[in-house]
Motif scaffolding. Sequence first.
Motif, PDB file in Angstrom:
ATOM      1  N   UNK A  59      -9.757  18.111   6.059  1.00  0.00           N
ATOM      2  CA  UNK A  59     -10.057  17.066   5.081  1.00  0.00           C
ATOM      3  C   UNK A  59     -10.152  17.710   3.707  1.00  0.00           C
ATOM      4  N   UNK A  60     -10.067  16.868   2.675  1.00  0.00           N
ATOM      5  CA  UNK A  60     -10.133  17.350   1.306  1.00  0.00           C
ATOM      6  C   UNK A  60      -8.753  17.459   0.675  1.00  0.00           C
ATOM      7  N   UNK A  61      -8.740  17.831  -0.595  1.00  0.00           N
ATOM      8  CA  UNK A  61      -7.507  17.900  -1.359  1.00  0.00           C
ATOM      9  C   UNK A  61      -7.343  19.274  -2.001  1.00  0.00           C
ATOM     10  N   UNK A  62      -6.079  19.710  -2.105  1.00  0.00           N
ATOM     11  CA  UNK A  62      -5.728  20.920  -2.829  1.00  0.00           C
ATOM     12  C   UNK A  62      -4.773  20.521  -3.939  1.00  0.00           C
ATOM     13  N   UNK A  63      -5.205  20.750  -5.177  1.00  0.00           N
ATOM     14  CA  UNK A  63      -4.413  20.337  -6.320  1.00  0.00           C
ATOM     15  C   UNK A  63      -3.958  21.556  -7.126  1.00  0.00           C
ATOM     16  N   UNK A  64      -2.687  21.554  -7.522  1.00  0.00           N
ATOM     17  CA  UNK A  64      -2.143  22.544  -8.445  1.00  0.00           C
ATOM     18  C   UNK A  64      -1.582  21.790  -9.636  1.00  0.00           C
ATOM     19  N   UNK A  65      -2.075  22.111 -10.823  1.00  0.00           N
ATOM     20  CA  UNK A  65      -1.676  21.418 -12.047  1.00  0.00           C
ATOM     21  C   UNK A  65      -1.908  19.912 -11.931  1.00  0.00           C
ATOM     22  N   UNK A  66      -2.986  19.550 -11.211  1.00  0.00           N
ATOM     23  CA  UNK A  66      -3.371  18.150 -11.079  1.00  0.00           C
ATOM     24  C   UNK A  66      -2.679  17.382  -9.976  1.00  0.00           C
ATOM     25  N   UNK A  67      -1.678  17.992  -9.314  1.00  0.00           N
ATOM     26  CA  UNK A  67      -0.935  17.305  -8.248  1.00  0.00           C
ATOM     27  C   UNK A  67      -1.413  17.792  -6.880  1.00  0.00           C
ATOM     28  N   UNK A  68      -1.646  16.858  -5.974  1.00  0.00           N
ATOM     29  CA  UNK A  68      -2.099  17.198  -4.624  1.00  0.00           C
ATOM     30  C   UNK A  68      -0.927  17.774  -3.828  1.00  0.00           C
ATOM     31  N   UNK A  69      -1.064  19.045  -3.406  1.00  0.00           N
ATOM     32  CA  UNK A  69       0.018  19.691  -2.643  1.00  0.00           C
ATOM     33  C   UNK A  69      -0.403  19.943  -1.189  1.00  0.00           C
ATOM     34  N   UNK A  70      -1.439  19.241  -0.734  1.00  0.00           N
ATOM     35  CA  UNK A  70      -1.991  19.477   0.605  1.00  0.00           C
ATOM     36  C   UNK A  70      -0.944  19.421   1.701  1.00  0.00           C
ATOM     37  N   UNK A  71       0.045  18.559   1.558  1.00  0.00           N
ATOM     38  CA  UNK A  71       1.038  18.388   2.616  1.00  0.00           C
ATOM     39  C   UNK A  71       2.426  18.916   2.213  1.00  0.00           C
ATOM     40  N   UNK A  72       2.462  19.712   1.153  1.00  0.00           N
ATOM     41  CA  UNK A  72       3.716  20.337   0.735  1.00  0.00           C
ATOM     42  C   UNK A  72       3.898  21.624   1.541  1.00  0.00           C
ATOM     43  N   UNK A  73       5.052  21.843   2.162  1.00  0.00           N
ATOM     44  CA  UNK A  73       5.257  23.071   2.948  1.00  0.00           C
ATOM     45  C   UNK A  73       5.210  24.308   2.056  1.00  0.00           C
ATOM     46  N   UNK A  74       4.893  25.476   2.636  1.00  0.00           N
ATOM     47  CA  UNK A  74       4.711  26.698   1.842  1.00  0.00           C
ATOM     48  C   UNK A  74       5.881  27.035   0.936  1.00  0.00           C
ATOM     49  N   UNK A  75       7.126  26.898   1.439  1.00  0.00           N
ATOM     50  CA  UNK A  75       8.284  27.333   0.653  1.00  0.00           C
ATOM     51  C   UNK A  75       8.585  26.425  -0.526  1.00  0.00           C
ATOM     52  N   UNK A  76       7.914  25.273  -0.602  1.00  0.00           N
ATOM     53  CA  UNK A  76       8.127  24.363  -1.721  1.00  0.00           C
ATOM     54  C   UNK A  76       6.941  24.327  -2.690  1.00  0.00           C
ATOM     55  N   UNK A  77       5.968  25.201  -2.488  1.00  0.00           N
ATOM     56  CA  UNK A  77       4.760  25.167  -3.327  1.00  0.00           C
ATOM     57  C   UNK A  77       4.887  25.986  -4.612  1.00  0.00           C
ATOM     58  N   UNK A  78       5.876  26.826  -4.711  1.00  0.00           N
ATOM     59  CA  UNK A  78       6.040  27.719  -5.862  1.00  0.00           C
ATOM     60  C   UNK A  78       4.770  28.560  -6.082  1.00  0.00           C
ATOM     61  N   UNK A  79       4.281  29.122  -4.974  1.00  0.00           N
ATOM     62  CA  UNK A  79       3.114  30.004  -4.991  1.00  0.00           C
ATOM     63  C   UNK A  79       3.526  31.336  -4.378  1.00  0.00           C
ATOM     64  N   UNK A  80       3.237  32.415  -5.059  1.00  0.00           N
ATOM     65  CA  UNK A  80       3.580  33.746  -4.563  1.00  0.00           C
ATOM     66  C   UNK A  80       2.372  34.439  -3.975  1.00  0.00           C
ATOM     67  N   UNK A  81       2.600  35.214  -2.915  1.00  0.00           N
ATOM     68  CA  UNK A  81       1.493  35.883  -2.245  1.00  0.00           C
ATOM     69  C   UNK A  81       1.844  37.334  -1.941  1.00  0.00           C
ATOM     70  N   UNK A  82       0.914  38.232  -2.284  1.00  0.00           N
ATOM     71  CA  UNK A  82       1.047  39.645  -1.942  1.00  0.00           C
ATOM     72  C   UNK A  82       0.068  39.930  -0.810  1.00  0.00           C
ATOM     73  N   UNK A  83       0.604  40.380   0.326  1.00  0.00           N
ATOM     74  CA  UNK A  83      -0.213  40.587   1.511  1.00  0.00           C
ATOM     75  C   UNK A  83      -0.842  41.980   1.511  1.00  0.00           C
ATOM     76  N   UNK A  84      -1.872  42.122   2.312  1.00  0.00           N
ATOM     77  CA  UNK A  84      -2.563  43.403   2.448  1.00  0.00           C
ATOM     78  C   UNK A  84      -1.620  44.495   2.936  1.00  0.00           C
ATOM     79  N   UNK A  85      -0.679  44.145   3.806  1.00  0.00           N
ATOM     80  CA  UNK A  85       0.246  45.129   4.389  1.00  0.00           C
ATOM     81  C   UNK A  85       1.510  45.327   3.554  1.00  0.00           C
ATOM     82  N   UNK A  86       1.643  44.538   2.451  1.00  0.00           N
ATOM     83  CA  UNK A  86       2.812  44.537   1.563  1.00  0.00           C
ATOM     84  C   UNK A  86       4.028  43.866   2.209  1.00  0.00           C
ATOM     85  N   UNK A  87       4.224  44.015   3.551  1.00  0.00           N
ATOM     86  CA  UNK A  87       5.290  43.310   4.286  1.00  0.00           C
ATOM     87  C   UNK A  87       6.664  43.529   3.669  1.00  0.00           C
ATOM     88  N   UNK A  88       6.994  44.772   3.351  1.00  0.00           N
ATOM     89  CA  UNK A  88       8.319  45.088   2.803  1.00  0.00           C
ATOM     90  C   UNK A  88       9.322  45.284   3.943  1.00  0.00           C
TER      91      UNK A  88
END
Length: 365
Positions: A59-88
């Motif tokens: 439950x609840x909402x996740x907003x980026x730039x005011x838009x709710x992206x709760x149900x947007x799949x990861x590859x369409x969120x335009x969010x970058x992530x650096x993992x602990x293992x680097x995953x190269x």
Amino acid sequence: MKKVSVECRNIRLAYGKTEVLKDINLVIEPGEFFALLGPSGSGKSTLLRLIAGFNQQNSGQLLVDGADISHVPPHKRNIGMVFQSYALWPHMSVWDNVAFGLVERRLPKAEIQEKVQSALELVGLEAFATRRPNELSGGQQQRVALARTIVIEPQVLLLDEPLSNLDQKLRVQMRQELLALQRRLGITTIFVTHDQEEAMTTADRMAVMDQGIVQQVGTPANLFDYPCNRFVANFVGTMNMLEGQVQERSANMLQLHIDGVGLLKVPLVDEGSVPEQNRLAASFRPHTVQLESGNMNKGNDARYIWIPGTVIRSEFLGEFTRYEIQCGEKTIIADQSHYSGLPQHTVGAPISIGIEPTQIRLLPI
């Protein structure tokens, strides 16, 4: 690049009957370097992965730039992530690792060339483009992981304990480089760590989490100086806690009978900030106290509250010496700055601890 905000509204996440995130409310400002700080199991990495889209709240909402992206799949969120293992990718060159996300997006070759070159220059690895990850140091591998993430120009950068695999000296260097890069890009960044020093030296603001709950949000200095509860006080730095029973309250004074020590009269600057409970903890940082040899009568000294004690342990830590002092039934930690020629207090010696009233925080037990 447009700076965007990230907002969590009443986010709750549970696995079966186990609540991992409990009513999370956070607002991360555009362009802010924000840290999620807490022990293992506090929910900080779960929240980061939820923002990335790898977890889904109940439950609840996740907003980026005011838009709710709760149900947007990861590859369409335009969010970058650096993992602990680097995953190269181990079989790919540095260049191909950085270019991977752009190739997947099927960008023109000329554009990929330009973007990869710029990203490698940003992290200082343009001379290492043809090397494989196993030919790089840990710090260089981390820079590759950063370049691979920023090359896709994400709106938000997520860092999941990216410094934990590095030695202490390199960690200090890399956290400075991380912050400098973030400032250059102006990208909204969320940094997960269990290391309070990392959070305090990099974050504009941070949230301290425990058991899936945001305990307190503020600047590093604010959380260090004005913790809202015992958990925050002890997790962000070292804190002395003298528990006791409230004997008397007035507009400008609180009398607290400390168990096994005696009466402590605490002047109040702001009565409204004092918890209403009858049992409270008088808390203060080890570096804020004054130390004087002997158990001298300090009753006329209005600057400090003096408590007599005995040195039971000392540790020389270079910049300061940390003393453990027995005061009645309580042990108080006191840090004394070190400089050449300063005599140290010996174990077994009587000593007086001076506590400045303005440095005491009264916390609920």
